[in-house]
Design a protein around this motif. Structure first.
Motif, PDB file in Angstrom:
ATOM      1  N   PHE A  16      22.533 -14.243   7.205  1.00 21.59           N
ATOM      2  CA  PHE A  16      21.487 -14.799   6.354  1.00 21.59           C
ATOM      3  C   PHE A  16      22.094 -15.855   5.452  1.00 21.59           C
ATOM      4  N   ILE A  17      21.461 -17.010   5.413  1.00 20.03           N
ATOM      5  CA  ILE A  17      21.938 -18.108   4.582  1.00 20.03           C
ATOM      6  C   ILE A  17      20.801 -18.518   3.664  1.00 20.03           C
ATOM      7  N   THR A  18      21.097 -18.624   2.383  1.00 16.17           N
ATOM      8  CA  THR A  18      20.117 -19.106   1.424  1.00 16.17           C
ATOM      9  C   THR A  18      20.459 -20.532   1.081  1.00 16.17           C
ATOM     10  N   GLU A  19      19.504 -21.400   1.282  1.00 14.84           N
ATOM     11  CA  GLU A  19      19.713 -22.825   1.032  1.00 14.84           C
ATOM     12  C   GLU A  19      19.783 -23.095  -0.468  1.00 14.84           C
ATOM     13  N   GLU A  68      20.353 -26.616  -3.202  1.00 19.37           N
ATOM     14  CA  GLU A  68      20.238 -28.076  -3.192  1.00 19.37           C
ATOM     15  C   GLU A  68      21.561 -28.776  -2.923  1.00 19.37           C
ATOM     16  N   SER A  69      22.671 -28.176  -3.318  1.00 20.21           N
ATOM     17  CA  SER A  69      23.964 -28.837  -3.163  1.00 20.21           C
ATOM     18  C   SER A  69      24.714 -28.396  -1.904  1.00 20.21           C
ATOM     19  N   ASP A  70      24.138 -27.471  -1.155  1.00 18.24           N
ATOM     20  CA  ASP A  70      24.839 -26.936   0.026  1.00 18.24           C
ATOM     21  C   ASP A  70      25.021 -27.970   1.121  1.00 18.24           C
ATOM     22  N   ARG A  71      26.142 -27.836   1.814  1.00 21.81           N
ATOM     23  CA  ARG A  71      26.359 -28.533   3.086  1.00 21.81           C
ATOM     24  C   ARG A  71      26.238 -27.451   4.141  1.00 21.81           C
ATOM     25  N   LEU A  72      25.038 -27.238   4.624  1.00 20.58           N
ATOM     26  CA  LEU A  72      24.780 -26.158   5.563  1.00 20.58           C
ATOM     27  C   LEU A  72      25.532 -26.323   6.869  1.00 20.58           C
ATOM     28  N   ASP A  73      25.808 -27.570   7.258  1.00 24.97           N
ATOM     29  CA  ASP A  73      26.486 -27.816   8.526  1.00 24.97           C
ATOM     30  C   ASP A  73      27.792 -27.032   8.631  1.00 24.97           C
ATOM     31  N   ASN A  74      28.589 -27.053   7.575  1.00 28.97           N
ATOM     32  CA  ASN A  74      29.880 -26.366   7.593  1.00 28.97           C
ATOM     33  C   ASN A  74      29.725 -24.862   7.748  1.00 28.97           C
ATOM     34  N   VAL A  75      28.785 -24.294   7.033  1.00 30.06           N
ATOM     35  CA  VAL A  75      28.555 -22.853   7.104  1.00 30.06           C
ATOM     36  C   VAL A  75      28.062 -22.464   8.492  1.00 30.06           C
ATOM     37  N   VAL A  76      27.127 -23.245   9.032  1.00 31.32           N
ATOM     38  CA  VAL A  76      26.574 -22.954  10.360  1.00 31.32           C
ATOM     39  C   VAL A  76      27.652 -23.060  11.427  1.00 31.32           C
ATOM     40  N   LEU A  77      28.417 -24.131  11.412  1.00 35.39           N
ATOM     41  CA  LEU A  77      29.484 -24.294  12.407  1.00 35.39           C
ATOM     42  C   LEU A  77      30.485 -23.153  12.336  1.00 35.39           C
ATOM     43  N   ARG A 109      32.431 -17.862  14.795  1.00 28.79           N
ATOM     44  CA  ARG A 109      32.959 -16.514  14.570  1.00 28.79           C
ATOM     45  C   ARG A 109      32.122 -15.391  15.171  1.00 28.79           C
ATOM     46  N   CYS A 110      30.834 -15.639  15.393  1.00 28.44           N
ATOM     47  CA  CYS A 110      30.000 -14.568  15.924  1.00 28.44           C
ATOM     48  C   CYS A 110      28.782 -15.147  16.644  1.00 28.44           C
ATOM     49  N   SER A 111      28.140 -14.293  17.413  1.00 27.83           N
ATOM     50  CA  SER A 111      26.962 -14.724  18.163  1.00 27.83           C
ATOM     51  C   SER A 111      25.670 -14.242  17.512  1.00 27.83           C
ATOM     52  N   ALA A 112      25.784 -13.663  16.338  1.00 21.94           N
ATOM     53  CA  ALA A 112      24.606 -13.129  15.648  1.00 21.94           C
ATOM     54  C   ALA A 112      23.631 -14.244  15.288  1.00 21.94           C
ATOM     55  N   PRO A 113      22.345 -13.925  15.226  1.00 20.13           N
ATOM     56  CA  PRO A 113      21.351 -14.919  14.824  1.00 20.13           C
ATOM     57  C   PRO A 113      21.611 -15.429  13.408  1.00 20.13           C
ATOM     58  N   LEU A 114      21.378 -16.712  13.222  1.00 20.67           N
ATOM     59  CA  LEU A 114      21.486 -17.324  11.894  1.00 20.67           C
ATOM     60  C   LEU A 114      20.083 -17.486  11.331  1.00 20.67           C
ATOM     61  N   ILE A 115      19.882 -16.952  10.145  1.00 20.67           N
ATOM     62  CA  ILE A 115      18.568 -16.964   9.507  1.00 20.67           C
ATOM     63  C   ILE A 115      18.689 -17.708   8.185  1.00 20.67           C
ATOM     64  N   LEU A 116      17.862 -18.723   8.024  1.00 23.12           N
ATOM     65  CA  LEU A 116      17.900 -19.547   6.815  1.00 23.12           C
ATOM     66  C   LEU A 116      16.704 -19.251   5.935  1.00 23.12           C
ATOM     67  N   ILE A 136      19.026 -25.604  14.459  1.00 23.52           N
ATOM     68  CA  ILE A 136      20.346 -24.973  14.522  1.00 23.52           C
ATOM     69  C   ILE A 136      20.298 -23.515  14.055  1.00 23.52           C
ATOM     70  N   PHE A 137      19.150 -23.115  13.517  1.00 24.03           N
ATOM     71  CA  PHE A 137      18.965 -21.735  13.071  1.00 24.03           C
ATOM     72  C   PHE A 137      18.090 -20.986  14.066  1.00 24.03           C
ATOM     73  N   ASP A 138      18.288 -19.694  14.138  1.00 21.62           N
ATOM     74  CA  ASP A 138      17.456 -18.865  15.005  1.00 21.62           C
ATOM     75  C   ASP A 138      16.116 -18.551  14.347  1.00 21.62           C
ATOM     76  N   LEU A 139      16.096 -18.591  13.032  1.00 24.32           N
ATOM     77  CA  LEU A 139      14.870 -18.343  12.281  1.00 24.32           C
ATOM     78  C   LEU A 139      14.984 -19.057  10.944  1.00 24.32           C
ATOM     79  N   VAL A 140      13.931 -19.766  10.571  1.00 25.53           N
ATOM     80  CA  VAL A 140      13.870 -20.420   9.258  1.00 25.53           C
ATOM     81  C   VAL A 140      12.701 -19.801   8.510  1.00 25.53           C
ATOM     82  N   ILE A 141      12.996 -19.245   7.353  1.00 25.03           N
ATOM     83  CA  ILE A 141      11.975 -18.617   6.527  1.00 25.03           C
ATOM     84  C   ILE A 141      11.660 -19.563   5.377  1.00 25.03           C
TER      85      ILE A 141
END
Length: 107
Positions: A24-27, A29-38, A43-50, A62-67
């Motif tokens: 789970f990733i919480t966005e 305003e200053s985040d560089r999500l690209d680095n976290v996602v990559l 490291r794992c095949s688990a779904p990425l949820i934003l 690039i996310f499996d689910l965007v909330i």
């Protein structure tokens, strides 16, 4: 469950025997999500949820689910549950019945 506020903490959270169900990733305003996602994808095949917090543009594919902000908890919990169930089934080599698959896709 691990709460990681820095990339190094995320790195330490993954283990060699990783059986992570979701990341789970919480966005912010200053985040560089690209680095976290990559990093998470490497490291794992688990779904990425934003969890969205801004109206800024992101590559949501690039996310499996965007909330989106203000999504009712009942809705996103059902969506997360279905995604984790599908991921576990694939990871563990289990197969859903056609009825289960159709229900998960409809949810």
């Amino acid at each position: 469950m691990e709460d990681c506020s820095a990339l190094q903490q995320l790195c330490n959270a993954f283990t060699a025997e990783d059986r992570t169900d979701a990341v789970f990733i919480t966005e912010a305003e200053s985040d560089r999500l690209d680095n976290v996602v990559l990093f998470a994808r490497s490291r794992c095949s688990a779904p990425l949820i934003l969890f969205r917090r801004t109206n800024g543009e992101i590559e949501d594919q690039i996310f499996d689910l965007v909330i989106e902000t203000l999504t009712p908890p009942k809705q996103w919990v059902r969506e997360v549950e279905a995604l984790i169930f599908a991921h576990r089934s694939l990871r563990d080599g289990s197969h859903c019945s056609d009825g289960e698959s159709a229900r998960l896709l409809q949810d």
